[in-house]
Design a protein around this motif. Sequence first.
Motif, mmCIF file in Angstrom:
data_model
loop_
_atom_site.group_PDB
_atom_site.id
_atom_site.type_symbol
_atom_site.label_atom_id
_atom_site.label_comp_id
_atom_site.label_asym_id
_atom_site.label_seq_id
_atom_site.Cartn_x
_atom_site.Cartn_y
_atom_site.Cartn_z
ATOM 1 N N GLY A 23 0.788 -1.231 0.000
ATOM 2 C CA GLY A 23 0.000 0.000 0.000
ATOM 3 C C GLY A 23 0.822 1.285 0.000
ATOM 4 N N ILE A 24 0.510 2.163 0.940
ATOM 5 C CA ILE A 24 1.147 3.485 1.022
ATOM 6 C C ILE A 24 2.652 3.346 1.287
ATOM 7 C CG2 ILE A 24 1.260 5.596 2.434
ATOM 8 C CD1 ILE A 24 -1.847 5.225 2.828
ATOM 9 N N GLY A 25 3.022 2.418 2.151
ATOM 10 C CA GLY A 25 4.445 2.210 2.467
ATOM 11 C C GLY A 25 5.227 1.782 1.239
ATOM 12 N N ARG A 26 4.656 0.846 0.497
ATOM 13 C CA ARG A 26 5.317 0.340 -0.710
ATOM 14 C C ARG A 26 5.507 1.465 -1.730
ATOM 15 N NH1 ARG A 26 1.970 -3.699 -4.289
ATOM 16 N NH2 ARG A 26 3.132 -3.521 -6.227
ATOM 17 N N ALA A 27 4.473 2.278 -1.940
ATOM 18 C CA ALA A 27 4.588 3.405 -2.875
ATOM 19 C C ALA A 27 5.622 4.412 -2.383
ATOM 20 C CB ALA A 27 3.228 4.080 -3.043
ATOM 21 N N THR A 28 5.714 4.557 -1.066
ATOM 22 C CA THR A 28 6.672 5.517 -0.496
ATOM 23 C C THR A 28 8.111 5.029 -0.677
ATOM 24 O OG1 THR A 28 5.026 6.230 1.123
ATOM 25 C CG2 THR A 28 7.328 6.743 1.617
ATOM 26 N N VAL A 29 8.327 3.739 -0.461
ATOM 27 C CA VAL A 29 9.676 3.180 -0.661
ATOM 28 C C VAL A 29 10.125 3.451 -2.093
ATOM 29 C CG1 VAL A 29 11.021 1.042 -0.760
ATOM 30 C CG2 VAL A 29 9.409 1.416 1.123
ATOM 31 N N ARG A 30 9.240 3.177 -3.022
ATOM 32 C CA ARG A 30 9.588 3.388 -4.436
ATOM 33 C C ARG A 30 9.842 4.864 -4.730
ATOM 34 N NH1 ARG A 30 8.476 0.074 -9.288
ATOM 35 N NH2 ARG A 30 9.332 1.341 -10.949
ATOM 36 N N ARG A 31 8.961 5.710 -4.210
ATOM 37 C CA ARG A 31 9.090 7.142 -4.475
ATOM 38 C C ARG A 31 10.404 7.696 -3.909
ATOM 39 N NH1 ARG A 31 6.689 12.291 -5.758
ATOM 40 N NH2 ARG A 31 8.690 13.319 -5.922
ATOM 41 N N LEU A 32 10.770 7.270 -2.702
ATOM 42 C CA LEU A 32 12.023 7.755 -2.101
ATOM 43 C C LEU A 32 13.228 7.227 -2.880
ATOM 44 C CD1 LEU A 32 11.183 7.521 1.720
ATOM 45 C CD2 LEU A 32 11.209 9.579 0.279
ATOM 46 N N CYS A 33 13.129 5.986 -3.380
ATOM 47 C CA CYS A 33 14.197 5.460 -4.242
ATOM 48 C C CYS A 33 14.320 6.325 -5.496
ATOM 49 C CB CYS A 33 13.901 4.015 -4.641
ATOM 50 S SG CYS A 33 14.255 2.793 -3.377
ATOM 51 N N ARG A 226 -5.039 7.219 -4.359
ATOM 52 C CA ARG A 226 -4.101 6.128 -4.624
ATOM 53 C C ARG A 226 -2.898 6.236 -3.682
ATOM 54 N NH1 ARG A 226 -1.581 7.047 -8.916
ATOM 55 N NH2 ARG A 226 -2.507 9.005 -9.602
ATOM 56 N N PRO A 227 -2.238 5.112 -3.395
ATOM 57 C CA PRO A 227 -1.057 5.150 -2.520
ATOM 58 C C PRO A 227 -0.027 6.180 -2.973
ATOM 59 C CG PRO A 227 -1.651 2.879 -3.010
ATOM 60 C CD PRO A 227 -2.577 3.739 -3.821
ATOM 61 N N GLU A 228 0.101 6.356 -4.305
ATOM 62 C CA GLU A 228 1.107 7.296 -4.828
ATOM 63 C C GLU A 228 0.791 8.738 -4.434
ATOM 64 O OE1 GLU A 228 -0.428 4.931 -6.586
ATOM 65 O OE2 GLU A 228 1.275 3.547 -6.840
ATOM 66 N N HIS A 229 -0.498 9.064 -4.293
ATOM 67 C CA HIS A 229 -0.842 10.422 -3.849
ATOM 68 C C HIS A 229 -0.240 10.690 -2.470
ATOM 69 C CE1 HIS A 229 -4.662 10.107 -6.513
ATOM 70 N NE2 HIS A 229 -3.799 10.918 -7.098
ATOM 71 N N VAL A 230 -0.349 9.702 -1.592
ATOM 72 C CA VAL A 230 0.169 9.871 -0.221
ATOM 73 C C VAL A 230 1.705 9.837 -0.235
ATOM 74 C CG1 VAL A 230 0.022 9.070 2.161
ATOM 75 C CG2 VAL A 230 -1.921 8.725 0.612
ATOM 76 N N ALA A 231 2.252 8.943 -1.050
ATOM 77 C CA ALA A 231 3.716 8.838 -1.146
ATOM 78 C C ALA A 231 4.325 10.164 -1.599
ATOM 79 C CB ALA A 231 4.100 7.717 -2.109
ATOM 80 N N ASP A 232 3.672 10.849 -2.532
ATOM 81 C CA ASP A 232 4.185 12.144 -3.007
ATOM 82 C C ASP A 232 4.228 13.165 -1.871
ATOM 83 O OD1 ASP A 232 4.550 11.216 -5.553
ATOM 84 O OD2 ASP A 232 2.762 12.157 -6.395
ATOM 85 N N ALA A 233 3.179 13.180 -1.038
ATOM 86 C CA ALA A 233 3.150 14.128 0.092
ATOM 87 C C ALA A 233 4.217 13.762 1.124
ATOM 88 C CB ALA A 233 1.765 14.133 0.733
ATOM 89 N N ILE A 234 4.385 12.467 1.370
ATOM 90 C CA ILE A 234 5.416 12.023 2.319
ATOM 91 C C ILE A 234 6.796 12.416 1.804
ATOM 92 C CG2 ILE A 234 6.546 9.971 3.303
ATOM 93 C CD1 ILE A 234 3.746 8.620 3.323
ATOM 94 N N ALA A 235 7.020 12.196 0.505
ATOM 95 C CA ALA A 235 8.334 12.511 -0.079
ATOM 96 C C ALA A 235 8.638 13.997 0.039
ATOM 97 C CB ALA A 235 8.377 12.072 -1.547
ATOM 98 N N PHE A 236 7.616 14.830 -0.147
ATOM 99 C CA PHE A 236 7.816 16.279 0.016
ATOM 100 C C PHE A 236 8.197 16.595 1.465
ATOM 101 C CE2 PHE A 236 5.582 20.093 1.653
ATOM 102 C CZ PHE A 236 6.456 21.057 1.152
ATOM 103 N N LEU A 237 7.410 16.094 2.412
ATOM 104 C CA LEU A 237 7.680 16.409 3.827
ATOM 105 C C LEU A 237 9.035 15.857 4.267
ATOM 106 C CD1 LEU A 237 4.106 15.813 5.291
ATOM 107 C CD2 LEU A 237 5.298 18.019 5.081
ATOM 108 N N ALA A 238 9.425 14.728 3.694
ATOM 109 C CA ALA A 238 10.708 14.118 4.071
ATOM 110 C C ALA A 238 11.890 14.914 3.535
ATOM 111 C CB ALA A 238 10.774 12.685 3.547
ATOM 112 N N SER A 239 11.676 15.622 2.446
ATOM 113 C CA SER A 239 12.797 16.247 1.724
ATOM 114 C C SER A 239 13.135 17.647 2.252
ATOM 115 C CB SER A 239 12.447 16.367 0.241
ATOM 116 O OG SER A 239 11.575 17.478 0.042
ATOM 117 N N GLY A 240 14.254 18.158 1.786
ATOM 118 C CA GLY A 240 14.687 19.507 2.146
ATOM 119 C C GLY A 240 13.765 20.592 1.613
ATOM 120 N N GLU A 241 12.878 20.245 0.676
ATOM 121 C CA GLU A 241 11.916 21.230 0.174
ATOM 122 C C GLU A 241 10.927 21.652 1.256
ATOM 123 O OE1 GLU A 241 10.170 19.636 -3.370
ATOM 124 O OE2 GLU A 241 12.115 19.538 -4.365
#
Length: 299
Positions: A23-33, A226-241
Amino acid sequence: MVAGSRDGRMAGAVALVTGGASGIGRATVRRLCEDGAAVVAGDINAAAGAVLLEELTDAGFGQQVAVTGLDVAAEGSVAAAVAATVERFGRLDCLVNNAGIGGAFGPLTEIEVEDWDHTLGVLLRGPFLGLKHAVRVMRAQGTGGSVVNVASVAGWSGGDGPQAYSAAKAGVINLTRSAAVELAPHRIRVNAVCPGPILTPLVHRGREDAMRDRLARLQPWPEHGRPEHVADAIAFLASGEAAFVTGQALAVDGGLSAAGPNTAAAIETNAGGIGLVGVNHGTTGRASLVRRRVEEDRP
Ligand SMILES: NC(=O)c1ccc[n+]([C@@H]2O[C@H](COP(=O)([O-])OP(=O)(O)OC[C@H]3O[C@@H](n4cnc5c(N)ncnc54)[C@H](O)[C@@H]3O)[C@@H](O)[C@H]2O)c1
């Protein structure tokens, strides 16, 4: 920048994503990669973890990704996953506290204490333990860090999940704020995302097609989450942006929480919804002005 990365905004960073196998975790792992990070997916489901590893290796991220067994409710297991991440990739910059279950449900009068405790163990103790052990490493590194907790819109209202789930997610939102305040002097940011209903195995339980349309009707946005919608928000918050963003809970819900319960439609006080336009002067004694909406105005 690592091969295959989208824009390299996480290049050089190391992340641990709990519940990373689905789910969301899997999409996040991919997005961060894709963003250039090295990522460890921790999950209690070893078989799903193995599938994820194969999938990401085939996609060219083999050098950037690892999978580790993890039970977020058990302190020793969380400490071991953090240690495994540091051993594999040399540091830890980002933690995504994502692992989750639906947990206890049914009338309050019938819920078993052990089911209640287990739910809070996974959903609330889990993020606390993740913070405790990841922050020890981040503080020792002295270069800051970021934590993203996956809460839920269920943490904001009483109608979006079972009681224990909602209570735990409300706890996660406030843990996010408390931790952000405590850790700001160490330049460790802590934020949360609050997804609305997202089409993941936790929600569709194998009935993906049947759930797709039902989910799409829940919020103002026309398509389902979709999981990717959440992964995109997580990736933003995780990043220096998001360098100056901390202590926030960001809804990722297609406008669900913005819309609220839609009481105006239920008690028919929204004349705009039935083809009229004008101004309502209430009980002031002034006549209200009303006209029919012209066809072009209608959605
Ligand atoms: N799907 C939604 O609609 C939705 C909405 C709001 C919030 N969330 C939250 O998003 C997060 C991810 O949910 P999802 O929908 O992707 O679910 P999912 O079931 O697809 O994935 C959850 C993952 O967490 C893992 N997990 C469960 N318990 C664990 C434990 N004790 N230790 C380690 N791993 C464990 C599972 O094995 C699974 O891989 C959860 O925290 C959930 O509450 C989901």
